[in-house]
Scaffold this motif. Structure first.
Motif, mmCIF file in Angstrom:
data_model
loop_
_atom_site.group_PDB
_atom_site.id
_atom_site.type_symbol
_atom_site.label_atom_id
_atom_site.label_comp_id
_atom_site.label_asym_id
_atom_site.label_seq_id
_atom_site.Cartn_x
_atom_site.Cartn_y
_atom_site.Cartn_z
ATOM 1 N N ILE A 17 66.667 75.130 14.377
ATOM 2 C CA ILE A 17 66.278 74.008 13.004
ATOM 3 C C ILE A 17 67.566 74.445 12.021
ATOM 4 O O ILE A 17 68.284 73.675 11.760
ATOM 5 C CB ILE A 17 65.137 74.585 12.422
ATOM 6 N N LEU A 18 67.740 75.520 11.748
ATOM 7 C CA LEU A 18 68.775 76.038 10.595
ATOM 8 C C LEU A 18 70.098 75.937 11.149
ATOM 9 O O LEU A 18 71.356 75.966 10.579
ATOM 10 C CB LEU A 18 68.454 77.094 9.730
ATOM 11 N N LEU A 19 70.287 76.405 12.553
ATOM 12 C CA LEU A 19 71.175 76.428 13.358
ATOM 13 C C LEU A 19 72.164 77.271 12.702
ATOM 14 O O LEU A 19 73.505 77.115 12.691
ATOM 15 C CB LEU A 19 72.072 74.935 13.572
ATOM 16 N N LEU A 20 71.907 78.492 12.468
ATOM 17 C CA LEU A 20 72.948 79.552 11.905
ATOM 18 C C LEU A 20 73.770 79.679 12.927
ATOM 19 O O LEU A 20 73.317 80.310 14.126
ATOM 20 C CB LEU A 20 71.910 80.703 11.547
ATOM 21 N N PRO A 21 75.070 79.667 12.636
ATOM 22 C CA PRO A 21 75.951 80.083 13.971
ATOM 23 C C PRO A 21 76.051 81.210 14.457
ATOM 24 O O PRO A 21 76.069 81.439 15.878
ATOM 25 C CB PRO A 21 77.344 79.880 13.308
ATOM 26 N N ASP A 22 75.978 82.411 13.851
ATOM 27 C CA ASP A 22 75.767 83.557 14.658
ATOM 28 C C ASP A 22 74.463 83.997 15.417
ATOM 29 O O ASP A 22 74.400 84.890 16.560
ATOM 30 C CB ASP A 22 75.869 84.880 13.826
ATOM 31 N N VAL A 23 73.610 83.038 15.190
ATOM 32 C CA VAL A 23 72.350 83.193 16.155
ATOM 33 C C VAL A 23 72.158 82.003 17.122
ATOM 34 O O VAL A 23 71.923 81.958 18.118
ATOM 35 C CB VAL A 23 71.040 82.898 15.171
ATOM 36 N N ALA A 24 72.402 80.743 16.551
ATOM 37 C CA ALA A 24 72.353 79.486 17.209
ATOM 38 C C ALA A 24 73.721 79.763 18.519
ATOM 39 O O ALA A 24 73.198 79.253 19.754
ATOM 40 C CB ALA A 24 72.733 78.340 16.483
ATOM 41 N N ASN A 25 74.794 80.434 18.408
ATOM 42 C CA ASN A 25 75.782 80.585 19.436
ATOM 43 C C ASN A 25 75.646 81.745 20.192
ATOM 44 O O ASN A 25 76.497 81.869 21.042
ATOM 45 C CB ASN A 25 76.855 80.280 18.750
ATOM 46 N N ALA A 26 74.899 82.580 19.650
ATOM 47 C CA ALA A 26 74.877 84.036 20.472
ATOM 48 C C ALA A 26 74.061 83.790 21.874
ATOM 49 O O ALA A 26 73.082 83.207 22.208
ATOM 50 C CB ALA A 26 74.029 84.851 19.583
ATOM 51 N N PRO A 27 74.519 84.691 22.688
ATOM 52 C CA PRO A 27 73.762 84.451 24.136
ATOM 53 C C PRO A 27 72.437 85.458 23.975
ATOM 54 O O PRO A 27 72.363 85.995 22.945
ATOM 55 C CB PRO A 27 75.003 85.726 25.041
ATOM 56 N N ILE A 28 71.833 84.880 24.854
ATOM 57 C CA ILE A 28 70.306 85.210 24.974
ATOM 58 C C ILE A 28 70.370 86.854 25.001
ATOM 59 O O ILE A 28 69.469 87.383 24.333
ATOM 60 C CB ILE A 28 69.716 84.609 26.076
ATOM 61 N N GLU A 29 71.175 87.421 25.882
ATOM 62 C CA GLU A 29 71.233 88.985 26.037
ATOM 63 C C GLU A 29 71.449 89.677 24.826
ATOM 64 O O GLU A 29 70.782 90.572 24.439
ATOM 65 C CB GLU A 29 72.031 89.374 27.097
#
Length: 201
Positions: free
Chosen positions: A169-181
């Motif tokens: 929702i917020l699409l914080l880049p460091d979270v939204a783009n981080a790999p699942i692992e």
């Protein structure tokens, strides 16, 4: 003699089909118009049923929204293998949650829509809270410490919901783009802390 209460619709033989049609129509209209601009009458018209039938099945619009958008998660399957012998269950839990959302975009979209509406509607927030608490309990009930369990589950929900909001929702880049692992390794220890640490006071 008909023992139904006055005004209560007769439950027809194809009630499951009608209920499913109502849910599909509700999803479409909630998606197109948003929650506040979608009426029960419009949903009934779209589904081709009497509005009273929707009230019979779901009660009110808040309950219908949750029924229509609640993700279909088989917790036993998604979180299978998390046992008291599991190392780092928090990391596994976060990984499984994110993998489920990433591989089930329709279910993810439902969860995001519910979270958006829950922010401003108390009854929906309560129903969404109960859903996520139940999911966490089924996923981690075999590993959580026996003391302060309600508090531990609540903290896990807060972490999980916060991660979902930040990523989708917020699409914080460091979270939204981080790999699942990476996210699982970063967030998992917080979940383990909630599950196992000593709670003083």
């Amino acid at each position: 003699m008909d023992s139904r209460a006055p005004g209560r619709p007769k439950v027809v033989a194809d009630s499951a089909d009608k209920r499913g049609t109502i849910l599909r129509s509700a999803r479409e209209l909630f998606s197109d118009r948003g929650f506040d601009r979608t009426t029960m009458r419009a949903i009934a018209k779209e589904a081709g049923v009497d509005p009273a039938l929707i009230h019979h099945y779901f009660g009110n619009k808040n309950a219908l929204l949750v029924a229509a958008l609640q993700p279909e998660v088989d917790a036993k399957t998604v979180f299978s293998g998390i046992t008291p012998e599991t190392d780092a269950p928090g990391e596994i839990f976060v990984r499984r949650v994110l993998e489920f959302w990433e591989t089930n975009p329709q279910q993810r979209a439902r969860a995001i829509a519910l979270l958006r509406v829950a922010v401003t509607h108390d009854e929906i927030a309560m129903r969404v809270r109960d859903f996520f608490l139940g999911l966490v309990q089924r996923a981690l009930g075999d590993v959580v410490r026996s003391d302060h369990q309600d508090e531990r589950y609540a903290l896990v929900v807060s972490q999980t919901a916060g991660l979902a909001i930040s990523k989708y929702i917020l699409l914080l880049p460091d979270v939204a783009n981080a790999p699942i692992e990476i996210l699982a390794r970063r967030v998992g220890p917080n979940i383990d802390n909630y599950l196992f640490s000593d709670f003083d006071g």
